[in-house]
Design a protein around this motif. Structure first.
Motif, PDB file in Angstrom:
ATOM      1  N   THR A  34       0.711  -1.253  -0.128  1.00  0.00           N
ATOM      2  CA  THR A  34      -0.091  -0.081  -0.010  1.00  0.00           C
ATOM      3  C   THR A  34       0.750   1.413   0.126  1.00  0.00           C
ATOM      4  O   THR A  34       0.475   2.199  -0.861  1.00  0.00           O
ATOM      5  N   ILE A  35       1.681   1.350   0.919  1.00  0.00           N
ATOM      6  CA  ILE A  35       2.474   2.549   0.992  1.00  0.00           C
ATOM      7  C   ILE A  35       3.353   2.742  -0.399  1.00  0.00           C
ATOM      8  O   ILE A  35       3.447   3.871  -0.804  1.00  0.00           O
ATOM      9  N   LYS A  36       3.911   1.811  -1.120  1.00  0.00           N
ATOM     10  CA  LYS A  36       4.640   1.928  -2.132  1.00  0.00           C
ATOM     11  C   LYS A  36       3.662   2.409  -3.326  1.00  0.00           C
ATOM     12  O   LYS A  36       4.056   3.437  -4.214  1.00  0.00           O
ATOM     13  N   ASP A  37       2.644   1.793  -3.421  1.00  0.00           N
ATOM     14  CA  ASP A  37       1.685   2.364  -4.250  1.00  0.00           C
ATOM     15  C   ASP A  37       1.258   3.726  -4.090  1.00  0.00           C
ATOM     16  O   ASP A  37       1.101   4.592  -5.080  1.00  0.00           O
ATOM     17  N   THR A  38       0.989   4.187  -3.019  1.00  0.00           N
ATOM     18  CA  THR A  38       0.412   5.488  -2.362  1.00  0.00           C
ATOM     19  C   THR A  38       1.623   6.447  -2.912  1.00  0.00           C
ATOM     20  O   THR A  38       1.445   7.497  -3.584  1.00  0.00           O
ATOM     21  N   ILE A  39       3.003   5.992  -2.585  1.00  0.00           N
ATOM     22  CA  ILE A  39       4.092   7.125  -3.123  1.00  0.00           C
ATOM     23  C   ILE A  39       4.053   7.163  -4.522  1.00  0.00           C
ATOM     24  O   ILE A  39       4.305   8.438  -5.090  1.00  0.00           O
ATOM     25  N   GLU A  40       4.288   6.139  -5.238  1.00  0.00           N
ATOM     26  CA  GLU A  40       4.115   6.090  -6.796  1.00  0.00           C
ATOM     27  C   GLU A  40       3.114   7.186  -7.303  1.00  0.00           C
ATOM     28  O   GLU A  40       3.291   7.678  -8.196  1.00  0.00           O
ATOM     29  N   GLU A  45       1.450  12.038  -9.773  1.00  0.00           N
ATOM     30  CA  GLU A  45       0.615  13.133  -9.659  1.00  0.00           C
ATOM     31  C   GLU A  45       1.547  14.533  -9.863  1.00  0.00           C
ATOM     32  O   GLU A  45       1.395  15.655 -10.657  1.00  0.00           O
ATOM     33  N   ARG A  46       2.691  14.413  -9.121  1.00  0.00           N
ATOM     34  CA  ARG A  46       3.643  15.574  -9.000  1.00  0.00           C
ATOM     35  C   ARG A  46       4.360  15.705 -10.311  1.00  0.00           C
ATOM     36  O   ARG A  46       4.333  16.851 -10.831  1.00  0.00           O
ATOM     37  N   ALA A  47       4.430  14.655 -11.082  1.00  0.00           N
ATOM     38  CA  ALA A  47       5.277  14.794 -12.313  1.00  0.00           C
ATOM     39  C   ALA A  47       4.513  15.177 -13.436  1.00  0.00           C
ATOM     40  O   ALA A  47       4.899  16.171 -14.415  1.00  0.00           O
ATOM     41  N   ILE A  48       3.128  15.089 -13.304  1.00  0.00           N
ATOM     42  CA  ILE A  48       2.229  15.469 -14.302  1.00  0.00           C
ATOM     43  C   ILE A  48       2.009  16.815 -14.223  1.00  0.00           C
ATOM     44  O   ILE A  48       2.050  17.651 -15.078  1.00  0.00           O
ATOM     45  N   ILE A  49       1.756  17.277 -12.832  1.00  0.00           N
ATOM     46  CA  ILE A  49       1.883  18.686 -12.497  1.00  0.00           C
ATOM     47  C   ILE A  49       2.950  19.705 -13.144  1.00  0.00           C
ATOM     48  O   ILE A  49       2.716  20.580 -13.591  1.00  0.00           O
ATOM     49  N   LEU A  50       3.880  19.108 -12.993  1.00  0.00           N
ATOM     50  CA  LEU A  50       5.312  19.742 -13.443  1.00  0.00           C
ATOM     51  C   LEU A  50       5.547  19.721 -14.666  1.00  0.00           C
ATOM     52  O   LEU A  50       5.753  20.872 -15.425  1.00  0.00           O
ATOM     53  N   LEU A 160      13.009   6.646  -9.282  1.00  0.00           N
ATOM     54  CA  LEU A 160      12.353   5.589  -8.672  1.00  0.00           C
ATOM     55  C   LEU A 160      13.158   4.965  -7.336  1.00  0.00           C
ATOM     56  O   LEU A 160      12.699   4.471  -6.555  1.00  0.00           O
ATOM     57  N   GLU A 161      14.311   5.402  -7.509  1.00  0.00           N
ATOM     58  CA  GLU A 161      15.337   5.140  -6.412  1.00  0.00           C
ATOM     59  C   GLU A 161      14.731   5.890  -5.180  1.00  0.00           C
ATOM     60  O   GLU A 161      14.944   5.168  -3.886  1.00  0.00           O
TER      61      GLU A 161
END
Length: 541
Positions: A34-40, A45-50, A160-161
């Motif tokens: 769950t946490i890994k999926d949430t971070i991704e 979302e951040r990459a698309i906004i930028l 992704l690291e």
């Protein structure tokens, strides 16, 4: 079997460790899934906004439209890199030629991966692939001019690291917290186990289980009924013997949890719970079933926490008493007769040694005649062997005590219909004679007369003595339990006589005058085995 032998502290500590380890495993699984999926998702979302911000910036649009301002694109991309700390910001034209890149030497070259082609056809998307700067998450966004014509595209990459670093850091934090929780759990488990052992008197689970099994076995194996109640008079325990007696009395065999007042209204255990004092040897009736009852408080740390009652069917007790009385009577008779016989043998031996043969002959003839008359009178007129043997024993016992005991049997006494009647009559007669012998201990004249008369299915017993008599004020109390003028732990003989007379449905009267002896008159119903009425038979017939 191995687990049963473990100490309580070991079991609790192992349980705490197991719970913590299982929690750690579940947390790790949930964290990875769950946490890994949430971070991704957050990074996407951040990459698309930028990428949208870069695609809409004037510097990038002007640079793509006018070659004179193309250097502004690299400058703007570097500003975004410094402000957002992403891996790269690459702006490309419609031919896939890089116009910006974190490594200036790569500007002017083709985009290195094949996942950029869809964005050149106006599609915005996110992909994960390995490029020139390592494994990264990429957001592709097309760039349009003011006429809505696509003039290029932008790719924003995030390493992704960092996700793996975040997951590993989370695992590390969980592991630290788990170790700390494990340490605290072990310490707490030790003190909890120690506290529980103090409550359990230092016993381990195996010892507790053994005691419980032994307790249940003992409770269920005893013949006495056992019933326990708590502070609220709720029934908490009933053994098999109690259930059997309840069934005999027509009560429910499963009274656990019921109030004792509801189950047996007249049981009256409240006094024991309130006062904390035992009540012993009480007679109680359960729907016609007579029992002998003992009630004892259960006291823990000087506080009454309940009560326990033990009881037994009075019929069984009476049967045991009958057997005991019979054995005691025969033993007493044999002892007294043996003692008397030894005295006679000593007299005979003395006469033989002194050569007094004529006197010896007279003594033996007198002894035999007296014995035959005494035995013949009793055995001839008393048809019950137990009662006859009992009276013979009392005759010998009286002679041993230097008391003149005479037995007058006015009519033949048939054998009673039931053994219980014999037991009651022996109790009545034995206690009356014993009391008379004891009363005349200091009297100059020691004579007891016993008269037995059977008439119309009734037996009349009269026992009179030449003792000191009884005070008139004392006469009305002599049949009370424990009442005696001779000291403590006395006063049960006449009480037992009264009980036996009441059970037979008869009556008893006492006549006494100071210094002029005492007379007890008992009249009880007397049913015979054959139903014969011997009132016309005399002792001389």
């Amino acid at each position: 079997m191995f687990l049963r032998k473990l100490k309580l502290s070991t079991m609790i500590t192992a349980l705490v460790c197991l719970v913590v380890l299982v929690s750690l495993l579940i947390t790790d699984i949930l964290f990875n899934s769950t946490i890994k999926d949430t971070i991704e998702e957050n990074l996407e979302e951040r990459a698309i906004i930028l990428s949208n911000i870069v695609a809409r910036s004037d510097e990038v649009i002007n640079g793509l439209k006018n070659e004179e301002h193309v250097d502004d694109i690299q400058e703007y991309a570097n500003e975004i890199l410094e402000a957002t700390n992403v891996l790269y910001v690459v702006v490309m034209d419609m031919n896939g030629i890089r116009l910006s890149h974190p490594i200036p030497e790569r500007i002017g070259g083709l985009y290195s991966t094949e996942d950029h082609k869809a964005v050149l056809h106006g599609k915005q998307y996110v992909s994960v692939s390995k490029g020139t700067m390592g494994n990264s998450l990429k957001a592709f966004t097309p760039i349009y001019d003011e006429n809505k014509v696509q003039i290029g595209a932008v790719s924003v990459g995030i390493s992704l690291e960092r996700i793996d670093d975040a997951v590993n850091q989370g695992r590390k934090n969980i592991l630290i917290a788990t170790n700390f929780g494990l340490l605290v759990g072990i310490v707490c488990a030790y003190f909890v186990a120690r506290f529980i052992k103090q409550i359990l008197f230092g016993l381990e689970p195996l010892a507790i289980a053994k005691i419980l099994e032994e307790r249940n076995t003992m409770l269920q194996s005893v013949r006495e009924g056992v019933i326990a109640v708590d502070q609220d008079s709720k029934i908490t325990l009933v053994n098999k013997s109690a259930k059997r007696m309840f069934k005999k009395a027509g009560l429910s065999e499963i009274p656990i949890g019921l109030s004792i007042q509801e189950y047996m209204p007249s049981f009256n255990v409240e006094n024991v719970l309130k006062t904390g004092k035992s009540e012993l040897d009480e007679e109680y009736s359960i729907n016609g079933v007579s029992i002998l009852l003992n009630k004892v408080p259960l006291i823990v740390n000087k506080e009454v926490v309940g009560a326990i009652a033990t009881f037994r069917d009075k019929t069984e007790i009476n049967q045991l008493a009958e057997q005991l009385t019979g054995v005691k009577a025969y033993a007493e008779a044999l002892r007294a007769q043996s003692h008397e016989f030894m005295n006679k043998l000593h007299v005979i031996l003395g006469m033989v040694r002194m050569g007094m043969y004529e006197q010896l002959t007279t003594f033996i003839n007198t002894l035999v005649d007296h014995r035959n008359h005494e035995v013949g009178n009793v055995t001839k007129n008393i048809k019950d062997p137990a009662l006859a043997g009992f009276i013979m024993g009392k005759l010998s016992y009286a002679r041993e005590k230097k008391v003149d005991l005479s037995i007058e049997i006015e009519t033949v006494l048939p054998e009673p219909k039931s053994l219980s009647a014999t037991h009651e009559i022996i109790t009545i007669l034995g206690n009356l004679i014993d009391n008379a012998i004891e009363a005349m201990e200091d009297s100059p004249t020691k004579e007891i007369e016993v008269l037995l008369n059977y008439f119309h299915n009734s037996l009349k017993i009269i026992v009179s003595d030449t003792g000191p008599g009884i005070f008139k004020d004392v006469t009305r109390h002599v049949f009370e339990k424990g009442f005696s003028t001779k000291g403590q732990n006395r006063g049960y003989g006449l009480y037992l006589i009264r009980q036996s007379v009441d059970r037979l449905g008869g009556e008893i009267n006492v006549h006494s005058r100071l210094n002029n002896g005492t007379e007890f008159v008992v009249v009880v119903p007397f049913e015979t085995k054959t139903g014969d009425d011997a009132h016309d038979q005399s002792s001389n017939s």
